[in-house]
Design an enzyme around this catalytic site. Structure first.
Site, PDB file in Angstrom:
ATOM      1  N   ASN A   1      38.637  42.628  36.513  1.00 23.83           N
ATOM      2  CA  ASN A   1      37.966  43.815  36.095  1.00 23.83           C
ATOM      3  C   ASN A   1      39.075  44.999  35.902  1.00 23.83           C
ATOM      4  OD1 ASN A   1      36.510  46.170  35.626  1.00 23.83           O
ATOM      5  ND2 ASN A   1      35.227  46.010  37.481  1.00 23.83           N
TER       6      ASN A   1
ATOM      7  N   GLU B   1      30.733  39.884  39.630  1.00 27.82           N
ATOM      8  CA  GLU B   1      29.454  40.321  39.214  1.00 27.82           C
ATOM      9  C   GLU B   1      28.562  40.693  40.036  1.00 27.82           C
ATOM     10  OE1 GLU B   1      31.104  37.478  38.875  1.00 27.82           O
ATOM     11  OE2 GLU B   1      31.018  36.424  36.888  1.00 27.82           O
TER      12      GLU B   1
END
Length: 440
Positions: free
Chosen positions: A340, A62
């Site tokens: 990711n 994040e």
């Protein structure tokens, strides 16, 4: 204040006397910086003069996803300072390592205060932000309530809420509705997330793209990359990136299954949590790896005598994605939601994904649909997928090309988000910082 708000306030206040002991325990375990525990109580503010925007991201992925957004914000407001808070030591370390020079003197890092009303007020009294951006699912009742009372505009970007979490929130709909109602802008990371957020209390939630897809490629030291490429030569290299407990056993089993076809195979394991390096090396050694095991933190290199190399260092994943011929994205073989998958996509590395991709579902589905990734669900399937890529370089190249195209789709998102965020924050939109006891 709503009933849910009063309950949250009471719980936060009631827990306050116990939380310092919990923080000390975390510090002894390396999960907090002992010298910075005051920040978790909202202390140690050092507000710069002029306009200040607060950005909060919980952990590594994040916080790093914020880099292109921060760049776009400062491009639009060159006088802007950014307060960035994180919840983990690893996120703080990597974020400050990755800051480009143009941002370094504009960014001030602190650890986010715990959601205790008194600590939150101390934090906001010290920093007096002109606006705040929260990332993904960082929703704290006392913190958001305090921001709303002070009239500080709030944005939630790359917002995420799983179907399971949405169902759980239906047990406390008032609390979620209160929190989401405090945000002037909610931009979700998928259309499914946007729809769930709209049902829970953010009727204006929109989907514009995935912020993590717009991040810059992970960095790598060119000299170290050249050194490792010279050392590994033409050995086939399989990378298991950001792995969690339970995945390394599968990777080691796949490695053993691959050896008859690729006897000089090098498997590199990069654990998500570097402190697990010794345990992973012991696990690999117990699997009777013919060529032995090396660890990067012990000065080991992926020498010809090594079959498995445990790269248990921080911030070097970009180096190993560039070195690998094919990579498994970690947290996808165990129910952790997946990391990711666009990180390897941006670096031209063929991608393998386990079944658990909830944290980046849209990106994972796009990669699989467009041929940029192969699905795997077991050691046998993993070994077969690695074989398919290593034995057919043209296929690996086609996968990398397809993955790069998926990653490129959100290139303009940071600028769009920056414009929207500044647009909901009058003090920043109008170019004049609100007067809260400082000179602009």
């Amino acid at each position: 204040m709503s009933l849910a708000g009063r309950i949250s306030h009471a719980v936060g206040t009631g827990l306050a006397p116990l939380l310092p002991f919990w923080l000390e325990l975390r510090a002894r375990r390396g999960k907090e910086m002992p010298e910075r525990l005051a920040e978790r109580r909202g202390e140690a503010a050092s507000r710069p003069a002029g306009p200040l925007l607060w950005l909060h991201a919980a952990s590594v992925g994040e916080s790093l996803s914020l880099l292109p957004l921060m760049d776009a914000l400062v491009e639009r407001r060159p006088d802007l300072h950014l307060l960035v808070t994180t919840g983990t030591v690893t996120a703080a370390t990597l974020l400050m390592q990755r800051l480009p020079p143009l941002l370094a003197d504009r960014v001030h890092h602190r650890f986010v205060p715990l959601d205790v009303p008194r600590w939150v007020e101390t934090f906001l009294d010290g920093w007096r932000p002109d606006g705040a951006i929260f990332v993904e699912s960082e929703l704290w009742p006392n913190l958001t309530a305090a921001l709303a009372r002070r009239g500080i505009p709030l944005a939630l970007v790359n917002a995420r809420i799983s179907a399971r979490s949405a169902r759980l929130w239906h047990w406390a709909p008032g609390l979620m509705r209160d929190m989401l109602g405090r945000f002037s802008l909610v931009v979700a990371q998928s259309e499914g997330d946007a729809e769930r957020l709209r049902r829970l209390g953010a009727p204006g939630a929109v989907y514009w793209g995935q912020l993590k897809a717009a991040a810059e490629p992970l960095p790598a030291d060119p000299a170290e990359l050249a050194r490792l490429r010279a050392m590994t030569g033409d050995r086939p290299i399989f990378l298991a990136a950001s792995t969690h407990a339970g995945e390394e056993e599968i990777v080691c089993a796949a490695h053993a299954a691959l050896l008859p076809r690729f006897p000089d195979l090098l498997t590199i394991i990069v654990p998500r949590h570097t402190e697990r390096g010794a345990a992973i090396a012991a696990l690999a050694a117990a699997a009777a790896v013919p060529r032995g095991v090396t660890r990067r933190t012990e000065g080991g290199d992926p020498v010809p005598e090594a079959g498995i190399h445990v790269a248990d260092t921080l911030g070097e994943l970009g180096l190993f994605y560039r070195l690998a011929d094919v990579a498994l994205v970690g947290a996808t073989l165990v129910p952790k939601g997946g990391h990711n998958p666009l990180e390897p996509a941006r670096l031209g590395c063929p991608i393998l994904l386990g079944p658990h991709t909830e944290n980046a579902l849209e990106a994972a589905e796009a990669l699989l649909d467009r041929g940029g990734a192969l699905p795997v669900a077991s050691a046998a399937a993993l070994a077969q997928a690695v074989t398919d890529v290593l034995s057919d370089p043209a296929r690996g190249h086609a996968m990398a090309t397809a993955a790069a195209a998926v990653a490129a789709r959100s290139a303009g998102l940071p600028g769009r988000l920056a414009t929207a965020v500044l647009g909901i924050m009058p003090a920043l939109r109008d170019g004049v910082a609100r007067q809260r006891g400082y000179c602009s």
